[in-house]
Design a protein around this motif. Structure first.
Motif, mmCIF file in Angstrom:
data_model
loop_
_atom_site.group_PDB
_atom_site.id
_atom_site.type_symbol
_atom_site.label_atom_id
_atom_site.label_comp_id
_atom_site.label_asym_id
_atom_site.label_seq_id
_atom_site.Cartn_x
_atom_site.Cartn_y
_atom_site.Cartn_z
ATOM 1 N N SER A 197 38.843 82.678 74.855
ATOM 2 C CA SER A 197 37.653 82.608 74.003
ATOM 3 C C SER A 197 37.964 82.961 72.559
ATOM 4 N N ASP A 199 40.760 81.731 71.151
ATOM 5 C CA ASP A 199 41.710 80.673 70.794
ATOM 6 C C ASP A 199 43.166 81.071 71.049
ATOM 7 N N THR A 219 41.770 89.457 69.227
ATOM 8 C CA THR A 219 40.790 89.525 70.317
ATOM 9 C C THR A 219 40.683 90.937 70.868
ATOM 10 N N GLY A 282 32.456 82.450 72.608
ATOM 11 C CA GLY A 282 33.716 82.459 71.883
ATOM 12 C C GLY A 282 33.564 83.170 70.556
ATOM 13 N N SER A 287 33.051 79.065 73.963
ATOM 14 C CA SER A 287 34.497 78.932 74.120
ATOM 15 C C SER A 287 34.859 77.512 74.522
ATOM 16 N N THR A 290 38.013 77.746 79.375
ATOM 17 C CA THR A 290 37.723 78.870 80.242
ATOM 18 C C THR A 290 38.843 79.043 81.243
#
Length: 410
Positions: A197, A199, A219, A282, A287, A290
């Motif tokens: 989510s 990238d 993230t 995301g 997103s 998945t």
């Protein structure tokens, strides 16, 4: 997945009356939650139908819990007595050792071509398919409708919206505004869902490990600072929270949001929890990918029953049998024909959100021999990346180094 330790043997126990008779041994995992829906029942019915049309072939099926099945197969292989077939969690080690038949040497062309393309690719080692997908699932964001309605919330599509919702749920006393299970049971799943989510992912486009990529570090820094650090993930530290416990808390009405797979529908439904499902939020919107998860069927060369194994597996992967299994255990079909049938069927509408996600899903790098070792390290370490004062760059860098060593060892 079941962890009940059920063990059963189905089908014939010997080679029968004629010298041309063959007994095939299959070791399979149990997807049931108890004796009432043990996979023993599924295999028993399937074997009965197959044997009635193939009097020269007997099928012995041993069903083990997910806690035991991989170890049981390994012990058989190490003892020089592998089964004809194994339906377990990973295949790459056996393929790399030259122990497995290629899928193309077993299956008829229509059956092999019916596998969903991304699952076929995930079953390859050095561009040759050895692992045959047997069951699949994806992940979506579950949310508690009653808690959302009481707080006047709408389901999130972005990380920021998720954090805002979690803050509102916390203010209303929800125990786990967002449940973040990064404990050792299944940390690799939650971690990859968040990486995707943002990238990122475990590997780059060249299938080389990229665990400490800039995207992944960002993230986990966001998770540490915006969720965990603000007390939005509940009373149990994410590194100590297992997926099963998070699901139990959701079913008890104590969780506002969490990533879940299809089995959570039944668990929550039985407890009367009204839930909704939306695609994974995301960093900037829904997103684009998945997490997809697959379990695998493989066939060992050593017993030497290639033709009989291939014929039986063609039967196993018929549209009816794939649909029957998927429906029994709330899983997704691994074939195009069964997927199309499920998508068109009213009885399967509850699985539609997961089915919709499957074409864009990404799977663990199961074709890498090193994945088992890397997976084990992720389960041990990834929770530390989001701990207050933790270093995402340091933890992910350590995992990247471990992955590099595992690749070199392989």
């Amino acid at each position: 997945m079941s962890a009940l330790g059920l063990t059963g043997v189905l089908g014939g126990c010997g080679t029968g009356g004629g010298s041309s008779d063959v007994t095939l041994r299959l070791v399979a995992a149990d997807y049931g939650t108890g004796a009432a829906n043990s996979s023993e029942k599924y295999w028993s019915a399937l074997v009965d139908r197959y044997e009635s049309d193939h009097p020269g072939v007997k099928i012995d099926v041993s069903v083990y819990s997910w806690n035991d099945v991989d170890r049981e197969v390994k012990e058989m292989v190490d003892a020089g007595d592998p089964p004809d077939m194994a339906q377990i969690g990973a295949y790459a080690d056996y393929a790399a050792e030259g122990r497995l038949y290629r899928a193309g040497d077993l299956l008829s062309i229509p059956v092999q071509a019916d596998f969903l393309s991304q699952l076929s690719v995930a079953g390859e080692v050095n561009s040759v398919q050895y692992g045959m997908p047997f069951a699949a699932s994806t992940r979506v964001l579950f949310y508690n409708k009653e808690l959302f309605d009481e707080a006047g919330l709408t389901p999130p599509a972005t990380w920021d919206e998720l954090a805002e919702n979690a803050e509102a749920l916390k203010e209303r006393g929800v125990t786990y505004p967002y449940a973040l299970p990064l404990g050792p049971e299944e940390a690799q799943a939650e971690a990859m869902q968040w990486m995707l989510s943002g990238d990122g992912g475990y590997t780059d486009l060249g299938d080389t490990y990229a665990i400490d990529s800039t995207e992944n570090v960002e993230t986990f820094s966001w998770l540490r600072d915006e969720l965990v650090g603000k007390g939005l993930t509940g009373p149990v530290a994410p590194g100590k929270l297992d997926r099963a416990k998070a699901f139990e808390a959701f079913a008890a009405g104590d969780v506002g949001m969490l990533n879940g797979h299809p089995s959570l529908m039944e668990t929550a439904g039985k407890k009367g929890v009204k839930y909704g499902m939306v695609p994974t939020p995301g960093v900037d919107g829904e997103s684009s990918s998945t997490l997809g998860v697959a379990d695998w069927m493989m066939a060992f060369k050593e017993p030497g029953h290639r033709d009989q194994v291939g014929d039986f597996l063609d039967f196993v992967y018929s549209e009816k049998n794939v649909l029957d299994f998927s429906r029994e255990y709330n899983l997704l079909p691994v074939t195009g024909s069964a997927s199309r049938a499920m998508a068109a069927s009213e009885q399967d509408r509850d699985l539609a959100p997961f089915l919709d996600q499957l074409p864009a899903s990404e799977l663990y790098p199961v074709g890498n021999m090193s994945w088992a070792a890397v997976n084990a390290e992720i389960k041990k370490q990834i929770g530390k990346a989001v701990a207050p004062g933790g270093s995402p760059a340091g933890v992910l860098g350590g995992l990247q180094a471990a992955a590099t060593r595992a690749e070199s060892a392989g």
